[in-house]
Scaffold this active site. Structure first.
Site, PDB file in Angstrom:
ATOM      1  N   ARG A 138       0.861  -1.181   0.000  1.00 27.82           N
ATOM      2  CA  ARG A 138       0.000   0.000   0.000  1.00 27.82           C
ATOM      3  C   ARG A 138       0.903   1.239   0.000  1.00 27.82           C
ATOM      4  NH1 ARG A 138      -3.630  -2.564  -1.721  1.00 27.82           N
ATOM      5  NH2 ARG A 138      -5.674  -2.936  -0.780  1.00 27.82           N
ATOM      6  N   HIS A 154      -1.308   0.003  -9.913  1.00 27.45           N
ATOM      7  CA  HIS A 154      -2.028  -0.918  -9.013  1.00 27.45           C
ATOM      8  C   HIS A 154      -2.542  -2.145  -9.779  1.00 27.45           C
ATOM      9  CE1 HIS A 154      -4.299  -1.073  -4.941  1.00 27.45           C
ATOM     10  NE2 HIS A 154      -4.090  -2.296  -5.406  1.00 27.45           N
TER      11      HIS A 154
HETATM   12  N1  LIG Z   1      -0.963  -4.188  -5.268  1.00 28.56           N
HETATM   13  C1  LIG Z   1      -1.916  -5.085  -5.342  1.00 28.56           C
HETATM   14  O1  LIG Z   1      -2.410  -5.353  -6.428  1.00 28.56           O
HETATM   15  C2  LIG Z   1      -2.359  -5.787  -4.103  1.00 28.56           C
HETATM   16  C3  LIG Z   1      -3.189  -6.909  -4.225  1.00 28.56           C
HETATM   17  C4  LIG Z   1      -3.560  -7.582  -3.062  1.00 28.56           C
HETATM   18  C5  LIG Z   1      -3.094  -7.168  -1.812  1.00 28.56           C
HETATM   19  N2  LIG Z   1      -2.272  -6.076  -1.735  1.00 28.56           N
HETATM   20  C6  LIG Z   1      -1.763  -5.641  -0.412  1.00 28.56           C
HETATM   21  O2  LIG Z   1      -1.036  -6.702   0.177  1.00 28.56           O
HETATM   22  C7  LIG Z   1      -1.286  -6.692   1.588  1.00 28.56           C
HETATM   23  C8  LIG Z   1      -0.918  -8.038   2.204  1.00 28.56           C
HETATM   24  O3  LIG Z   1      -1.889  -9.009   1.843  1.00 28.56           O
HETATM   25  P1  LIG Z   1      -1.947 -10.437   2.557  1.00 28.56           P
HETATM   26  O4  LIG Z   1      -3.140 -11.130   2.048  1.00 28.56           O
HETATM   27  O5  LIG Z   1      -0.618 -11.094   2.456  1.00 28.56           O
HETATM   28  O6  LIG Z   1      -2.177  -9.964   4.069  1.00 28.56           O
HETATM   29  P2  LIG Z   1      -2.046 -10.849   5.397  1.00 28.56           P
HETATM   30  O7  LIG Z   1      -2.176 -12.295   5.070  1.00 28.56           O
HETATM   31  O8  LIG Z   1      -2.974 -10.225   6.379  1.00 28.56           O
HETATM   32  O9  LIG Z   1      -0.533 -10.621   5.866  1.00 28.56           O
HETATM   33  C9  LIG Z   1      -0.084  -9.434   6.405  1.00 28.56           C
HETATM   34  C10 LIG Z   1       1.338  -9.632   6.877  1.00 28.56           C
HETATM   35  O10 LIG Z   1       1.825  -8.373   7.363  1.00 28.56           O
HETATM   36  C11 LIG Z   1       2.318  -8.573   8.684  1.00 28.56           C
HETATM   37  N3  LIG Z   1       2.128  -7.369   9.505  1.00 28.56           N
HETATM   38  C12 LIG Z   1       0.985  -6.701   9.762  1.00 28.56           C
HETATM   39  N4  LIG Z   1       1.221  -5.663  10.597  1.00 28.56           N
HETATM   40  C13 LIG Z   1       2.539  -5.701  10.869  1.00 28.56           C
HETATM   41  C14 LIG Z   1       3.381  -4.923  11.695  1.00 28.56           C
HETATM   42  N5  LIG Z   1       2.929  -3.894  12.388  1.00 28.56           N
HETATM   43  N6  LIG Z   1       4.700  -5.256  11.752  1.00 28.56           N
HETATM   44  C15 LIG Z   1       5.177  -6.311  11.052  1.00 28.56           C
HETATM   45  N7  LIG Z   1       4.427  -7.099  10.264  1.00 28.56           N
HETATM   46  C16 LIG Z   1       3.123  -6.793  10.177  1.00 28.56           C
HETATM   47  C17 LIG Z   1       1.504  -9.712   9.253  1.00 28.56           C
HETATM   48  O11 LIG Z   1       2.182 -10.264  10.361  1.00 28.56           O
HETATM   49  P3  LIG Z   1       1.631 -11.578  11.109  1.00 28.56           P
HETATM   50  O12 LIG Z   1       1.916 -12.709  10.146  1.00 28.56           O
HETATM   51  O13 LIG Z   1       2.429 -11.632  12.323  1.00 28.56           O
HETATM   52  O14 LIG Z   1       0.154 -11.363  11.312  1.00 28.56           O
HETATM   53  C18 LIG Z   1       1.442 -10.625   8.036  1.00 28.56           C
HETATM   54  O15 LIG Z   1       2.621 -11.375   7.922  1.00 28.56           O
HETATM   55  C19 LIG Z   1      -2.758  -6.333   1.648  1.00 28.56           C
HETATM   56  O16 LIG Z   1      -3.096  -5.819   2.920  1.00 28.56           O
HETATM   57  C20 LIG Z   1      -2.882  -5.292   0.578  1.00 28.56           C
HETATM   58  O17 LIG Z   1      -2.614  -4.032   1.138  1.00 28.56           O
HETATM   59  C21 LIG Z   1      -1.909  -5.396  -2.843  1.00 28.56           C
END
Ligand SMILES: NC(=O)c1ccc[n+]([C@@H]2O[C@H](COP(=O)([O-])OP(=O)(O)OC[C@H]3O[C@@H](n4cnc5c(N)ncnc54)[C@H](OP(=O)(O)O)[C@@H]3O)[C@@H](O)[C@H]2O)c1
Length: 310
Positions: A225, A273
């Site tokens: 993001r 994006h």
């Molecule tokens: N550009 C695009 O097209 C696109 C598409 C889809 C998603 N995204 C982005 O990708 C992000 C990640 O997606 P996801 O499905 O992988 O999310 P997820 O499964 O919720 O994973 C989030 C990861 O971030 C870690 N995290 C959260 N807060 C943190 C903090 N304060 N310090 C350190 N680590 C932290 C979490 O740690 P824990 O494992 O310890 O919980 C987890 O490992 C989404 O939220 C979205 O913003 C972008």
């Protein structure tokens, strides 16, 4: 009994999702009335995109869950009218798309592909890139997407360090957490990939201080993001050479305004994006499975933790 499911996303999405959803409900043996206009008090589940017109969940008195079509929930998680479970999207198609985008952009920088695309000047320069095993990559965020990307990079031989909020173990990945872990991960990262959600804790995580921890000339790749990065600090780090290149897919303001310095910056690659998108066919199955669970009284998959914001 028929379950009433409201589809609340921008209208173009209805055309792409209606059929896959109906097929997935049939395959799951669910009797569903899927529509974009059920009376609020009769809705059982809401399939939701945060940019839809629906912002007040109060009239949906019977609804059991909101099933988000996006992985990112920052635009809905703080909605005070939402008091029922919220599930984010974890979709095989979305994950696969992100793996392809991330590995492609990591390989571009690892192999120095730009040198050959932009430098075909008649001079025979033999600069052989190191092997992946000698290229440290940091994956900030080890959730559904970060873990899949880290594993794909490990499979190619990269030296991958993952960083997350909680402690974890992933085969082949050095897993770190906490502030000290972040410093350690960034200190050796020649390429850093951001796959963190946007929360109050992660906003501006990449700032002058943390960019300064990276080796000079490191590459930053952000498909997470936009607000994870302090833009002014990044521009300064690109200017000083601290950061060699930034490949950015997400921005504080989207679409990225035409006059934004990132567009014309020689050391910035802008992608609009498109790193990955929820794929209707695979996502529909995830939604059907969550409705099946809701109806069977089983716990929902991929529930968002409201306190943590993701
Ligand atoms: N550009 C695009 O097209 C696109 C598409 C889809 C998603 N995204 C982005 O990708 C992000 C990640 O997606 P996801 O499905 O992988 O999310 P997820 O499964 O919720 O994973 C989030 C990861 O971030 C870690 N995290 C959260 N807060 C943190 C903090 N304060 N310090 C350190 N680590 C932290 C979490 O740690 P824990 O494992 O310890 O919980 C987890 O490992 C989404 O939220 C979205 O913003 C972008």
């Amino acid at each position: 009994m028929t379950v009433n499911v409201l589809f609340a996303a921008v209208s173009e999405r209805w055309d792409t999702y209606e059929r896959p959803l109906k097929e997935a409900f049939d395959a799951a043996g669910l009797a569903v009335s899927l529509a974009t206009d059920h009376p609020p008090a009769e809705v059982d589940y809401i399939i939701y995109a945060p940019n839809s017109e629906l912002q007040d969940f109060t009239p949906y008195t019977r609804a059991k869950a909101v099933l988000n079509l996006w992985a990112g929930v920052e635009d809905v998680v703080g909605n005070a009218t939402l008091r029922i479970p919220l599930a984010r999207m974890v979709d095989h198609g979305l994950t696969q798309g992100m793996v392809e985008w991330v590995t492609g952009h990591v390989l571009r920088h690892h192999l120095g592909i730009d040198t050959y695309i932009h430098g075909q000047d008649g001079i025979w320069r033999r600069e052989v890139p190191p092997l992946a095993q000698d290229r440290p990559v940091a994956m900030l965020g080890m959730g559904a997407l970060g873990t899949a990307c880290a594993q794909a990079l490990v499979a190619m031989g990269f030296d991958v360090t993952g960083w997350s909020r909680s402690e974890k173990t992933v085969d082949g990945v050095t897993c770190l957490h906490g502030r000290e872990g972040l410093k350690q991960a960034l200190s050796r990262a020649e390429i850093a990939v951001l796959l963190l959600p946007l929360t109050p804790e992660t906003e501006n995580l990449i700032n002058g201080e943390t960019l300064g921890w990276m080796p000079k000339g490191a590459v930053l790749i952000n498909p997470g993001r936009g607000p994870l990065i302090d833009d002014q600090a990044l521009l300064a780090a690109l200017e000083s050479g601290q950061v060699g290149h930034a490949t950015l897919d997400v921005f504080r303001q989207e679409p990225l305004p035409a006059m934004h310095p990132f567009w014309a910056h020689q050391k910035v690659t802008v992608t609009p994006h498109i790193a990955s998108e929820t794929r209707p066919r695979t996502a529909a199955r995830v939604i059907a499975e969550n409705i099946r669970r809701g109806e069977a009284g089983d716990p929902f998959l991929y529930l968002v933790n409201r306190d943590l914001g993701y």
